[in-house]
Scaffold this motif. Structure first.
Motif, PDB file in Angstrom:
ATOM      1  N   UNK A  12     -62.043  13.474  53.406  1.00  0.00           N
ATOM      2  CA  UNK A  12     -62.410  13.431  51.982  1.00  0.00           C
ATOM      3  C   UNK A  12     -63.714  14.178  51.721  1.00  0.00           C
ATOM      4  N   UNK A  13     -64.658  14.059  52.625  1.00  0.00           N
ATOM      5  CA  UNK A  13     -65.915  14.789  52.448  1.00  0.00           C
ATOM      6  C   UNK A  13     -65.701  16.293  52.548  1.00  0.00           C
ATOM      7  N   UNK A  14     -64.843  16.730  53.455  1.00  0.00           N
ATOM      8  CA  UNK A  14     -64.582  18.161  53.595  1.00  0.00           C
ATOM      9  C   UNK A  14     -63.885  18.723  52.358  1.00  0.00           C
ATOM     10  N   UNK A  15     -62.951  17.959  51.798  1.00  0.00           N
ATOM     11  CA  UNK A  15     -62.203  18.440  50.636  1.00  0.00           C
ATOM     12  C   UNK A  15     -62.944  18.233  49.322  1.00  0.00           C
ATOM     13  N   UNK A  16     -63.973  17.405  49.327  1.00  0.00           N
ATOM     14  CA  UNK A  16     -64.689  17.142  48.081  1.00  0.00           C
ATOM     15  C   UNK A  16     -64.016  16.084  47.232  1.00  0.00           C
ATOM     16  N   UNK A  17     -63.394  15.110  47.855  1.00  0.00           N
ATOM     17  CA  UNK A  17     -62.762  14.010  47.124  1.00  0.00           C
ATOM     18  C   UNK A  17     -63.774  12.885  46.945  1.00  0.00           C
ATOM     19  N   UNK A  18     -64.664  13.065  45.989  1.00  0.00           N
ATOM     20  CA  UNK A  18     -65.666  12.054  45.671  1.00  0.00           C
ATOM     21  C   UNK A  18     -66.055  12.221  44.214  1.00  0.00           C
ATOM     22  N   UNK A  19     -66.741  11.235  43.706  1.00  0.00           N
ATOM     23  CA  UNK A  19     -67.165  11.289  42.312  1.00  0.00           C
ATOM     24  C   UNK A  19     -68.120  12.448  42.072  1.00  0.00           C
ATOM     25  N   UNK A  20     -69.092  12.645  42.972  1.00  0.00           N
ATOM     26  CA  UNK A  20     -70.067  13.716  42.787  1.00  0.00           C
ATOM     27  C   UNK A  20     -69.416  15.087  42.852  1.00  0.00           C
ATOM     28  N   UNK A  21     -68.451  15.252  43.737  1.00  0.00           N
ATOM     29  CA  UNK A  21     -67.784  16.554  43.854  1.00  0.00           C
ATOM     30  C   UNK A  21     -67.000  16.889  42.593  1.00  0.00           C
ATOM     31  N   UNK A  22     -66.298  15.914  42.020  1.00  0.00           N
ATOM     32  CA  UNK A  22     -65.568  16.171  40.787  1.00  0.00           C
ATOM     33  C   UNK A  22     -66.515  16.444  39.625  1.00  0.00           C
ATOM     34  N   UNK A  23     -67.672  15.804  39.622  1.00  0.00           N
ATOM     35  CA  UNK A  23     -68.658  16.100  38.580  1.00  0.00           C
ATOM     36  C   UNK A  23     -69.151  17.536  38.687  1.00  0.00           C
ATOM     37  N   UNK A  24     -69.378  18.006  39.920  1.00  0.00           N
ATOM     38  CA  UNK A  24     -69.801  19.396  40.089  1.00  0.00           C
ATOM     39  C   UNK A  24     -68.681  20.361  39.696  1.00  0.00           C
ATOM     40  N   UNK A  25     -67.425  19.970  39.924  1.00  0.00           N
ATOM     41  CA  UNK A  25     -66.307  20.805  39.462  1.00  0.00           C
ATOM     42  C   UNK A  25     -66.306  20.919  37.946  1.00  0.00           C
ATOM     43  N   UNK A  26     -66.561  19.800  37.271  1.00  0.00           N
ATOM     44  CA  UNK A  26     -66.619  19.838  35.806  1.00  0.00           C
ATOM     45  C   UNK A  26     -67.765  20.709  35.327  1.00  0.00           C
ATOM     46  N   UNK A  27     -68.913  20.650  36.007  1.00  0.00           N
ATOM     47  CA  UNK A  27     -70.048  21.495  35.624  1.00  0.00           C
ATOM     48  C   UNK A  27     -69.697  22.977  35.762  1.00  0.00           C
ATOM     49  N   UNK A  28     -69.013  23.329  36.866  1.00  0.00           N
ATOM     50  CA  UNK A  28     -68.659  24.730  37.081  1.00  0.00           C
ATOM     51  C   UNK A  28     -67.686  25.224  36.013  1.00  0.00           C
ATOM     52  N   UNK A  29     -66.711  24.415  35.672  1.00  0.00           N
ATOM     53  CA  UNK A  29     -65.772  24.817  34.621  1.00  0.00           C
ATOM     54  C   UNK A  29     -66.484  24.993  33.283  1.00  0.00           C
TER      55      UNK A  29
END
Length: 670
Positions: free
Chosen positions: A88-105
């Motif tokens: 999960x850490x490698x794939x970015x399956x966490x709350x913080x990772x999804x937040x950074x995805x939203x920021x990038x979009x």
């Protein structure tokens, strides 16, 4: 020559050193719906663009999350070797990772930054993560949700806001509720017969003009001044989206219309009287065909306090808690049966209630079903008329066209083809439905269909709450029900279940029992088998076709559902939180059968709590015709022979509920 590249670390403010804030009163919160009186075309257009931008962000984050979830389940070898957490850490399956995805979009887009902010994008990513976490991690019962799906734009109706800070003054970063209840009352009270008279087109409040003191002194000893902001607004209530992502944009101000119907003022004071309890505001839209834009907008205010209950409801719950009874509930496809006994089996009588669908309610549901089918046919005709190339002719239309061709007549244009949709050899339509052209009447009819469905669902929830309150008022808040998965019943009896809604009634009973100080406990059907037992302890096998109970050992005769509900009252638990630990106390049920012989037989034959009064929007008990009309038919000789001096006569409680102290608390359902 080797050049060492030093990667720049992502900056963070570090761990918060202040104590973590927690919700008071054990985290009890409630929500109040505040309608927004939005009439300005500019505000409506801005709201539409805001919801469109937030939907784009949510869809993009959902697609990223689905791809990561698929990669997570595919890497089963890596999960077995390195562990699930490392994958999960490698794939970015966490709350913080999804937040950074939203920021990038948000940052990579050229137009989303004009409508949405980073705070809104962060909370939308948190909403997506909640669904992903329910899929990755199982709950206490071992179940997990399905793979996250991407919904439709019309199903996107809620933008979550950011909660205000209760440790820092004036910190509410997204939607905030400005103004006070006193200022709202002062602005819209004209001294007439009503305390509050809000106009149809409510004006937008404005930010205070001028300067206000900050509470600090300058070097000369004078008070420091600052420009007034929305934090200084004490006038009418309004939801404010201050500034937005673009600094040159004006604040989005949405006036609030509070309920002003009779009897609503105490509820309004409960939620809006103390601004310190306001916690969060979510922006919600709801379909309404008659609205200018097809939507009406609401603000869902979360308050750090329990929900409001009227004095009548509180008094009813207090009297229910003082009944000292224990009962059982048997949910069925067509009815809901409840039987209760005194907790200590000392005095009193057993009472039973059988809730079925009344004739008037069935006629009303059938009328609504006809309207729903009519709207569905109108939508299909509109789609076919707008996309004639995607549909073929029906058999009747093809025969008519062939006949006209044989007679040398001019082909007649078909505006609404009635045949099948053009599809490939595997049955997949050649053109996806989402690519069809839709007319304005189609969109309006679809909005009316969604509006009617929402209204019907709210009606069912309201009816379930009313019936649940009447049940605990008659039987007390300590009840036992079989632990059944009603979702599986829909495979066979879906239409009937959508009318009677036993699952919704049981869910409402759970809430009402807890509010009255009791509990609705669930017992496993495997360890109890209530429908296959008698009160005497004898096991009697019955199929689903057998709706009557006849015991050859003790001679007990009654309805199958009422007997099962009576047995549920004598279910005991080793652990009340574990339905599998339930067992049937046959010795106690046999004692109750001996104590209440005649009264128990009458309670198991039919409902003993009838009422002739029918309230709008509520269910009623299935009782004989003479009890519905408020009259009592003469008893037969056999019935008169079974009557005892301690037995309550029929029709004695066939009246409305009197909640005054000292009155009979046995309320019957309508």
């Amino acid at each position: 020559m080797v050049v060492e590249v030093v990667q720049k670390q992502r900056r963070s403010r570090g761990k918060n050193k202040a104590p973590k804030w927690t919700k008071p009163d054990d985290g009890v919160v409630s929500v109040m719906v505040l309608p927004l009186a939005v009439t300005d075309p500019g505000d409506l257009a801005r709201l539409r663009k805001l919801f469109g931008a937030m939907w784009s962000i949510k869809r993009a984050v959902q697609r990223d999350a689905r791809a990561k979830v698929d990669a997570y389940w595919t890497a089963y070898r890596e999960r077995g070797r390195d562990g699930a957490k490392a994958v999960r850490q490698r794939l970015g399956l966490s709350r913080e990772s999804l937040e950074r995805c939203a920021y990038r979009h948000l940052e990579d887009s050229a137009h989303l930054k004009h409508h949405a902010s980073k705070a809104l994008a962060m909370h939308m990513a948190d909403e997506v993560w909640n669904g992903v976490s329910r899929h990755l991690f199982s709950d206490a019962t071992g179940h997990r949700s399905g793979r996250p799906k991407i919904g439709r734009p019309y199903d996107f109706t809620r933008i979550p806001g950011r909660a205000r800070s209760h440790t820092t003054v004036n910190k509410w970063e997204t939607f905030r509720l400005a103004g006070t209840l006193a200022g709202h009352l002062t602005a819209y009270a004209d001294g007439g017969p009503y305390a509050l008279m809000q106009p149809r087109r409510m004006p937008k409040p404005t930010v205070p003009y001028g300067q206000v003191p900050t509470g600090k002194l300058t070097a000369a000893g004078t008070a420091r001044m600052r420009k007034a902001t929305w934090w200084d607004h004490t006038g009418p209530l309004a939801v404010v989206f201050a500034g937005g992502p673009d600094s040159h944009r004006a604040d989005l101000v949405l006036p609030v219309r509070i309920p002003q119907r009779p009897g609503q003022w105490k509820r309004v004071q409960h939620f809006l009287g103390n601004p310190d309890h306001w916690h969060k505001v979510d922006l919600v839209r709801r379909r309404k065909a008659s609205a200018p834009s097809g939507w009406v907008y609401e603000a869902h205010l979360m308050v750090l306090s329990p929900g409001y209950s009227s004095p009548t409801v509180r008094r009813m719950r207090e009297q229910a808690a003082a009944l000292n009874r224990v009962g059982g509930v048997d949910g069925n496809v067509s009815n809901l049966s409840v039987v209760s006994f005194p907790a200590l089996l000392d005095g009193g009588t057993p009472i039973s209630t059988e809730i079925t669908l009344a004739d008037t309610e069935a006629l009303k549901l059938e009328k609504e079903a006809r309207k729903r089918r009519g709207r569905a046919r109108a939508l299909e005709r509109s789609r076919r008329a707008t996309n004639t190339a995607q549909y073929g002719l029906s058999k009747r239309q093809a025969v008519r066209a062939a006949r006209r061709s044989e007679n040398g007549l001019k082909p007649k244009a078909v505006h609404v083809p009635g045949g099948a949709r053009a599809a490939r050899s595997n049955g997949v339509p050649k053109q996806a439905y989402r690519q069809d052209r839709l007319s304005g009447s189609y969109r309006e009819t679809r909005a009316r269909q969604a509006e009617a469905a929402t209204s019907a669902a709210e009606h069912r929830r309201h009816r379930a709450r009313l019936v649940a309150r009447q049940i605990i008022a008659a039987h007390g808040p300590v009840l036992v029900v079989e632990d059944c998965d009603i979702r599986t019943w829909y495979r066979l009896w879906g239409k009937r279940l959508s009318q009677t809604t036993p699952g919704m009634l049981i869910a409402a009973l759970t809430v009402e029992c807890k509010a009255a100080g009791g509990r609705l406990m669930r017992a496993s059907t495997w360890s109890t088998a209530l429908s296959q037992h008698c009160l005497c302890g004898e096991r009697i096998r019955k199929t689903l076709r057998d709706r009557d109970h006849e015991c050859p050992a003790c001679g007990l005769v009654g309805k199958r559902d009422l007997v099962s509900a009576a047995l549920a009252a004598f279910v005991r638990f080793t652990d009340v939180d574990d339905p599998k630990s339930a067992y049937l106390d046959t010795a106690l049920s046999r004692q109750a059968q001996i104590t209440y012989t005649q009264a128990l037989e009458e309670a198991l034959r039919e409902s003993t709590t009838p009422s002739p009064n029918i309230l709008p929007g509520a269910g009623r008990v299935a009782v004989p015709r003479q009890h519905r009309l408020g009259t009592s038919a003469p008893r037969t000789a056999e019935q008169r022979g079974r009557t005892t001096p301690d037995e309550t006569p029929r029709g004695a409680h066939a009246g409305t509920f009197d909640s005054r102290p000292g009155r009979n608390p046995q309320l019957t359902l309508w």
